[in-house]
Design a protein around this motif. Structure first.
Motif, short mmCIF file in Angstrom:
data_model
loop_
_atom_site.label_atom_id
_atom_site.label_comp_id
_atom_site.label_asym_id
_atom_site.label_seq_id
_atom_site.Cartn_x
_atom_site.Cartn_y
_atom_site.Cartn_z
N HIS A 1 55.52 35.16 17.57
CA HIS A 1 54.38 35.69 18.41
C HIS A 1 54.66 36.65 19.23
O HIS A 1 55.72 36.66 20.03
N VAL A 2 53.76 37.82 19.19
CA VAL A 2 54.28 38.98 20.05
C VAL A 2 53.16 39.25 20.67
O VAL A 2 51.69 39.43 20.22
N ALA A 3 53.06 39.61 22.09
CA ALA A 3 51.97 39.94 23.04
C ALA A 3 52.03 41.46 23.10
O ALA A 3 53.19 42.03 23.19
N VAL A 4 50.99 42.35 22.88
CA VAL A 4 50.91 43.57 23.00
C VAL A 4 49.74 44.06 24.01
O VAL A 4 48.60 43.40 24.22
N PHE A 5 50.16 44.72 24.99
CA PHE A 5 49.55 44.91 26.29
C PHE A 5 48.53 46.12 26.36
O PHE A 5 49.35 47.07 26.20
N ASP A 6 47.18 46.22 26.75
CA ASP A 6 46.49 47.14 26.99
C ASP A 6 46.93 48.37 27.81
O ASP A 6 47.04 49.59 27.68
N THR A 7 47.84 47.72 28.96
CA THR A 7 48.23 48.55 30.02
C THR A 7 49.65 49.18 29.51
O THR A 7 50.03 50.14 30.36
N ALA A 8 50.24 48.82 28.71
CA ALA A 8 51.61 49.22 28.56
C ALA A 8 51.82 50.59 28.31
O ALA A 8 52.62 51.39 28.69
N PHE A 9 50.79 51.46 27.59
CA PHE A 9 50.83 52.78 27.12
C PHE A 9 50.97 53.41 28.48
O PHE A 9 51.24 54.73 28.31
N HIS A 10 50.07 52.97 29.45
CA HIS A 10 50.12 53.77 30.76
C HIS A 10 51.23 53.59 31.71
O HIS A 10 51.11 54.02 32.84
N ALA A 11 52.23 52.98 31.33
CA ALA A 11 53.37 52.76 32.02
C ALA A 11 53.91 54.12 32.42
O ALA A 11 54.74 54.44 33.37
N SER A 12 53.88 55.16 31.48
CA SER A 12 54.32 56.40 31.90
C SER A 12 53.58 57.35 32.83
O SER A 12 54.04 58.39 33.47
N LEU A 13 52.49 56.86 33.73
CA LEU A 13 51.84 57.17 34.76
C LEU A 13 52.71 57.69 35.77
O LEU A 13 53.27 56.79 36.24
N PRO A 14 52.80 59.01 36.23
CA PRO A 14 53.49 59.32 37.22
C PRO A 14 53.07 58.55 38.66
O PRO A 14 51.77 58.20 38.76
N PRO A 15 54.02 58.47 39.68
CA PRO A 15 53.37 57.74 41.07
C PRO A 15 52.28 58.36 41.52
O PRO A 15 51.42 57.83 42.29
N SER A 16 52.10 59.90 41.49
CA SER A 16 51.09 60.42 41.95
C SER A 16 49.64 60.22 41.46
O SER A 16 48.53 60.12 42.02
N ALA A 17 49.70 59.58 40.27
CA ALA A 17 48.51 59.09 39.37
C ALA A 17 48.31 57.60 39.45
O ALA A 17 47.35 57.34 39.42
N SER A 18 49.25 56.89 39.77
CA SER A 18 48.93 55.34 39.67
C SER A 18 49.13 54.74 41.16
O SER A 18 48.70 53.85 41.12
N THR A 19 49.44 55.74 42.08
CA THR A 19 49.45 55.10 43.56
C THR A 19 47.91 55.24 43.97
O THR A 19 47.38 56.47 44.38
N TYR A 20 47.58 53.91 44.71
CA TYR A 20 46.22 54.39 45.50
C TYR A 20 46.77 54.63 47.08
O TYR A 20 47.93 54.03 47.44
N ALA A 21 46.03 55.01 47.74
CA ALA A 21 46.35 55.57 49.16
C ALA A 21 45.85 54.24 49.96
O ALA A 21 44.92 54.23 51.01
N LEU A 22 46.54 53.09 49.80
CA LEU A 22 46.33 51.96 50.73
C LEU A 22 47.73 51.88 51.32
O LEU A 22 48.88 52.51 51.33
N ASP A 23 47.73 50.68 52.37
CA ASP A 23 49.02 50.42 53.19
C ASP A 23 50.15 50.04 52.09
O ASP A 23 49.80 49.33 50.96
N ARG A 24 51.26 50.74 52.14
CA ARG A 24 52.44 50.68 50.89
C ARG A 24 52.72 49.08 50.74
O ARG A 24 52.93 48.69 49.83
N ASP A 25 53.06 48.44 51.91
CA ASP A 25 53.54 47.16 51.97
C ASP A 25 52.39 46.15 51.35
O ASP A 25 52.66 45.36 50.66
#
Length: 380
Positions: A116-140
């Protein structure tokens, strides 16, 4: 044969994929799981599905899982340890992942002798650069709770971008694309050389475009305002955005076909819903054109994207100065290429096939056949 399962909280959709002949194979669904008139649970749903299939011919099972968090950035073979980690990710997708997990558990019990293999909708977007994947919230705070942009519809983006390259006769590695996956859920993704570099859905599938029942982008303060002004608790306020927003909230119907029919009949609510829907798409197209710098093609896919010609026309209206135009006759015919032949930016209509994409990913994962558990001592 690979059995592909898409398990939700109250349904299991299935398709048997023969990669040698992808057009063949059974498909269907079991609905109303746990509801009056339906089967009691996912185990019963799997029994019903397998009762109509040649289970002996199934060599592997691929499971669509909506959210893999930052942990699963590629397909993963399911075992007890992997499933335990997946359960820990449930808070990231409380409306989606529990059904997927229930489907995995039922399928492993029903088909213990195959991988059995799980395939994830989110996996394709693992290549997002930090500037696109990061929200402007408290980092910690964000790091502690895994708050970032994950993106969804990844299997659709994967196969649609490859099919677009084939249609255009160009290597995917050379193409800059905007993929518009427009169904009951909707997203826009900027793809550069086959890699996701920006996408409209975020921590959850709620952010971004207007959808069937989801609002897409709103001021985050709307939630606290609804609490103060309307007396809604947080769960009720979120319910408004998740299940009572989008086309349903604006026009009273979450199906674009109904909205188009009412709009044609002069319904002002449907007309506004259509305009808001298309305006949001156009805004994202412009933003993602800026992100990519050079744009080679815009791709419409999924139910609305593939079949709603008025949406395609209105969403790209007024972009002629950017080289984005639509040929009306081609658009009405839902042709694969709906832009003029000499247009600087190709506009394509490419059918998605997420089940086939999942099956292809399952085949690519190195797995071994799992020994079936012993059935007890032989009788005689």
């Amino acid at each position: 044969m690979i059995l592909v399962l898409n398990s939700g909280s109250s349904s299991v959709k299935f398709r048997v994929v023969d990669l040698a002949d992808p057009t063949a194979g059974d498909r269907g669904s079991v609905e109303r799981i746990g509801e009056p008139g339906g089967v009691p649970d996912h185990a019963a749903a799997l029994d019903q599905i397998l009762g109509g299939l040649d289970a002996a011919g199934i060599t592997a099972v691929g499971h669509r899982i909506v959210h893999g968090g930052a942990t699963f950035t590629a397909p993963a073979v399911v075992d007890d340890a992997m499933l335990a980690v997946l359960r820990e990710l449930t808070p990231l997708a409380p409306l989606h992942n529990p059904g997927g997990i229930a489907g995995i558990e039922a399928a492993r019990a029903a088909l213990p002798g195959v991988p059995h293999v799980a395939v994830f909708d989110t996996a394709f977007h693992a290549s997002l650069p930090p500037s696109a994947s990061t929200y402007a919230l408290d980092r910690d705070l964000a790091a502690r709770h895994g708050i970032r942009r994950y993106g969804f519809h990844g299997t659709s983006c994967d196969i649609v971008s490859r099919r677009t390259a084939d249609l255009l006769g160009r290597p995917l590695a050379e193409l800059n694309l905007i993929v518009l996956h427009l169904g009951n859920g909707a997203s826009a993704t900027a793809i550069q050389g086959g890699r996701s570099v920006e996408t409209s859905m975020g921590l959850t599938p709620l952010e971004g475009l207007v959808m069937g029942t989801r609002s897409g982008d709103v001021d985050p303060a709307v939630l606290s305002y609804l609490h103060r002004a309307a007396g809604l608790d947080f769960a009720a306020a979120e319910e408004q955005l998740q299940r009572h927003g989008g086309l349903r909230g604006l026009a009273g119907a979450n199906d674009m076909r109904t909205v188009l029919e009412r709009r044609a009949a002069g319904d002002s609510d449907a007309s506004l819903a259509f305009d808001v829907y298309c305006h949001r798409i156009r805004k994202y197209v412009g933003a993602y054109h800026a992100v990519l710098g050079r744009l080679d093609a815009i791709v419409f896919t999924a139910g609305v994207g593939e079949h709603a010609a008025p949406v395609r026309e209105a969403a790209l209206a007024g972009l002629d100065g950017w080289g984005i135009t639509i040929d009306p006759a081609r658009n009405a015919a839902h042709a694969p290429l709906i832009s003029p032949d000499d247009a600087p930016v190709a506009v394509c209509v490419i059918p998605t096939d997420e089940e086939l994409a999942i099956a292809e990913q399952v085949r690519a994962v190195p797995v071994r056949r799992v020994p079936a558990p012993p059935r007890g001592p032989a009788r005689g």
